[in-house]
Design a protein around this motif. Structure first.
Motif, PDB file in Angstrom:
ATOM      1  N   LYS A  70       0.827  -1.211   0.000  1.00  0.00           N
ATOM      2  CA  LYS A  70       0.000   0.000   0.000  1.00  0.00           C
ATOM      3  C   LYS A  70       0.857   1.256   0.000  1.00  0.00           C
ATOM      4  N   LYS A  71       0.411   2.282  -0.720  1.00  0.00           N
ATOM      5  CA  LYS A  71       1.113   3.573  -0.674  1.00  0.00           C
ATOM      6  C   LYS A  71       0.768   4.273   0.629  1.00  0.00           C
ATOM      7  N   LYS A  72       1.738   5.066   1.098  1.00  0.00           N
ATOM      8  CA  LYS A  72       1.566   5.685   2.424  1.00  0.00           C
ATOM      9  C   LYS A  72       1.325   7.186   2.339  1.00  0.00           C
ATOM     10  N   LEU A  73       0.278   7.619   3.034  1.00  0.00           N
ATOM     11  CA  LEU A  73      -0.019   9.055   3.150  1.00  0.00           C
ATOM     12  C   LEU A  73       0.243   9.503   4.579  1.00  0.00           C
ATOM     13  N   LEU A  74       1.004  10.580   4.708  1.00  0.00           N
ATOM     14  CA  LEU A  74       1.176  11.223   6.017  1.00  0.00           C
ATOM     15  C   LEU A  74       0.310  12.481   6.017  1.00  0.00           C
ATOM     16  N   GLU A 116      -2.557   3.626   2.771  1.00  0.00           N
ATOM     17  CA  GLU A 116      -2.344   3.502   4.221  1.00  0.00           C
ATOM     18  C   GLU A 116      -2.137   4.926   4.747  1.00  0.00           C
ATOM     19  N   THR A 117      -2.878   5.312   5.789  1.00  0.00           N
ATOM     20  CA  THR A 117      -2.797   6.706   6.247  1.00  0.00           C
ATOM     21  C   THR A 117      -2.291   6.807   7.689  1.00  0.00           C
ATOM     22  N   SER A 118      -1.464   7.802   7.940  1.00  0.00           N
ATOM     23  CA  SER A 118      -1.065   8.130   9.319  1.00  0.00           C
ATOM     24  C   SER A 118      -1.435   9.582   9.560  1.00  0.00           C
ATOM     25  N   CYS A 159       7.044   8.281   3.704  1.00  0.00           N
ATOM     26  CA  CYS A 159       5.722   8.365   3.057  1.00  0.00           C
ATOM     27  C   CYS A 159       5.863   8.597   1.555  1.00  0.00           C
ATOM     28  N   ASP A 160       4.791   8.243   0.823  1.00  0.00           N
ATOM     29  CA  ASP A 160       4.751   8.528  -0.617  1.00  0.00           C
ATOM     30  C   ASP A 160       4.160   9.910  -0.873  1.00  0.00           C
ATOM     31  N   ARG A 161       3.218  10.286   0.005  1.00  0.00           N
ATOM     32  CA  ARG A 161       2.612  11.618  -0.093  1.00  0.00           C
ATOM     33  C   ARG A 161       2.471  12.192   1.302  1.00  0.00           C
ATOM     34  N   VAL A 162       2.582  13.533   1.372  1.00  0.00           N
ATOM     35  CA  VAL A 162       2.282  14.208   2.632  1.00  0.00           C
ATOM     36  C   VAL A 162       1.286  15.313   2.338  1.00  0.00           C
ATOM     37  N   VAL A 163       0.298  15.440   3.233  1.00  0.00           N
ATOM     38  CA  VAL A 163      -0.610  16.583   3.127  1.00  0.00           C
ATOM     39  C   VAL A 163      -0.499  17.356   4.427  1.00  0.00           C
TER      40      VAL A 163
END
Ligand code: FMN
Length: 188
Positions: free
Chosen positions: A2-6, A35-37, A77-81
């Motif tokens: 799974k790709k990870k979002l922070l 996958e989200t944190s 992470c793969d992406r951060v928002v």
């Protein structure tokens, strides 16, 4: 895998306008199987930067507190928002402090321009809520100032920008459909 979002919340209101923007991203990410944190900055212990600049050399802050966990999440992470309210046409202190403490995580110095330490395969999305109505939120530099400050950190880190969204005239947690649509469009 799974790709990870922070997802980072830089507001003290966990059910406020900024949080509703972040929730909109989280909903899209979860629907897409990410996958989200979630990181609520106000719940973290982050001391002020001492300005020792050791991290420029080592890539790691000398102070052992929650910034170490945040640096790890950011690197993996793969992406951060990042969702932060506009405070004084800038970011809230807790967000600025996080940026200061992540100096050596984000960049190293050279004789000329900084060299990025994060990856261009990683992406970032910026969100801000402000009291000022549109178009003054932008023309008077309010949301523009907050987004500029956030962008400076991520751009220097080498990550790739996905875009930025403002929630002007922000009151409460109800997200205007136009703002939600813009967030959803940028997420994809
Ligand atoms: C200390 C402080 C400074 C603020 N500065 C600005 C500002 O410069 N421009 C603006 O439009 N709104 C400003 N606001 C209003 C917030 O951006 C607005 O209330 C925002 O929606 C808060 O989001 P929240 O619900 O996540 O707390 C400020 C609010 C506070 C508490």
């Amino acid at each position: 895998m799974k790709k990870k979002l922070l997802a980072i919340l830089g507001s003290s209101h966990e059910n406020g306008a900024t949080a509703s923007m972040l929730q909109c991203v989280l909903k899209s990410a979860e629907a897409d199987g990410w996958e989200t944190s979630i990181l609520v900055l106000n719940q973290k212990q982050i001391a002020f930067c001492k300005g020792c600049r050791t991290c420029i050399r080592t890539g790691k802050c000398v102070i052992d507190d929650d910034i170490q966990e945040i640096a790890g999440l950011l690197k993996s992470c793969d992406r951060v928002v990042l969702a932060a309210p506009t405070y004084w046409a800038n970011v809230p202190a807790v967000v600025k402090n996080m940026f200061d403490r992540l100096l050596g995580t984000a960049m190293e110095e050279t004789a000329t321009f900084p060299r990025a330490r994060l990856s261009s395969k990683q992406e970032y999305l910026l969100l801000t809520a402000c009291h000022t109505p549109f178009p003054f939120s932008w023309l008077c530099g309010q949301s523009k100032g907050a987004l500029r400050a956030m962008n400076e950190f991520f751009k220097t880190s080498g990550m790739r920008r996905m875009g930025a969204v403002t929630f002007p005239s922000a009151k409460g947690s109800e997200l205007p459909p136009k703002v939600a649509r813009k967030i959803q469009r940028l997420w994809r």
